[in-house]
Scaffold this motif. Structure first.
Motif, PDB file in Angstrom:
ATOM      1  N   MET A 197       0.820  -1.204   0.000  1.00 55.11           N
ATOM      2  CA  MET A 197       0.000   0.000   0.000  1.00 55.11           C
ATOM      3  C   MET A 197       0.859   1.261   0.000  1.00 55.11           C
ATOM      4  O   MET A 197       0.539   2.228  -0.696  1.00 55.11           O
ATOM      5  N   VAL A 226      -8.796   4.670   0.520  1.00 53.57           N
ATOM      6  CA  VAL A 226      -9.102   3.266   0.253  1.00 53.57           C
ATOM      7  C   VAL A 226      -8.273   2.362   1.162  1.00 53.57           C
ATOM      8  O   VAL A 226      -8.790   1.375   1.718  1.00 53.57           O
ATOM      9  N   PHE A 227      -7.017   2.684   1.360  1.00 57.29           N
ATOM     10  CA  PHE A 227      -6.163   1.833   2.184  1.00 57.29           C
ATOM     11  C   PHE A 227      -6.532   1.906   3.658  1.00 57.29           C
ATOM     12  O   PHE A 227      -6.474   0.903   4.371  1.00 57.29           O
ATOM     13  N   SER A 261      -9.485  -0.221   4.002  1.00 53.29           N
ATOM     14  CA  SER A 261      -9.078  -1.635   4.010  1.00 53.29           C
ATOM     15  C   SER A 261      -8.536  -2.045   5.373  1.00 53.29           C
ATOM     16  O   SER A 261      -8.795  -3.158   5.837  1.00 53.29           O
ATOM     17  N   VAL A 271     -11.502  -2.588   7.671  1.00 58.58           N
ATOM     18  CA  VAL A 271     -12.186  -3.857   7.390  1.00 58.58           C
ATOM     19  C   VAL A 271     -11.361  -5.025   7.910  1.00 58.58           C
ATOM     20  O   VAL A 271     -11.893  -5.962   8.519  1.00 58.58           O
ATOM     21  N   TYR A 272     -10.042  -4.987   7.699  1.00 63.43           N
ATOM     22  CA  TYR A 272      -9.168  -6.064   8.182  1.00 63.43           C
ATOM     23  C   TYR A 272      -9.198  -6.149   9.706  1.00 63.43           C
ATOM     24  O   TYR A 272      -9.284  -7.245  10.273  1.00 63.43           O
ATOM     25  N   ARG A 285     -16.344  -2.321  10.519  1.00 63.91           N
ATOM     26  CA  ARG A 285     -16.372  -2.803   9.138  1.00 63.91           C
ATOM     27  C   ARG A 285     -17.195  -1.866   8.256  1.00 63.91           C
ATOM     28  O   ARG A 285     -16.820  -1.592   7.112  1.00 63.91           O
ATOM     29  N   GLY A 315     -15.155   1.142   7.472  1.00 66.24           N
ATOM     30  CA  GLY A 315     -14.152   0.791   6.471  1.00 66.24           C
ATOM     31  C   GLY A 315     -14.727   0.705   5.076  1.00 66.24           C
ATOM     32  O   GLY A 315     -14.130   1.190   4.109  1.00 66.24           O
ATOM     33  N   ILE A 372     -13.713   2.940   1.825  1.00 67.40           N
ATOM     34  CA  ILE A 372     -13.310   2.343   0.549  1.00 67.40           C
ATOM     35  C   ILE A 372     -14.165   2.898  -0.585  1.00 67.40           C
ATOM     36  O   ILE A 372     -13.649   3.268  -1.650  1.00 67.40           O
TER      37      ILE A 372
END
Length: 93
Positions: free
Chosen positions: A21, A42-43, A46, A49-50, A72, A75, A79
């Motif tokens: 990233m 976006v990162f 991510s 979410v991770y 989530r 996130g 995104i």
């Protein structure tokens, strides 16, 4: 010397994704500043979410699962917005 004794598989995967990233973000900043900022959104999404997936996998508490769902959702919104702004800046410039 094995890296396995320093990192768990999920941590090694997170480091691999993180380095990728950073490289992609640096490349997009050289193309256009707004594309770089969109990629950061976006990162970060991510990463949210991770982290929510890791939290949901490691706990059985209902409160923690609700928190994981909220993280989530944040996130996924990040995104989506980052992708939207990146596409918009790509079309404008």
């Amino acid at each position: 010397m094995s890296v396995a004794r320093y990192f768990s598989p999920s941590a090694a995967f997170a480091v691999l994704i993180g380095v990728s990233m950073l490289f992609i973000t640096a490349m997009l900043f050289t193309v256009d500043t707004m594309l770089g900022f969109a990629s950061i959104m976006v990162f970060v999404g991510s990463a949210f979410v991770y982290s929510a997936m890791e939290l949901a996998d490691r706990t059985t508490s209902n409160k923690a699962l609700i928190t994981a769902l909220r993280v989530r959702a944040i996130g996924l919104v990040l995104i989506g917005l980052g992708t939207f702004f990146g596409a918009l800046m790509y079309l404008v410039f």
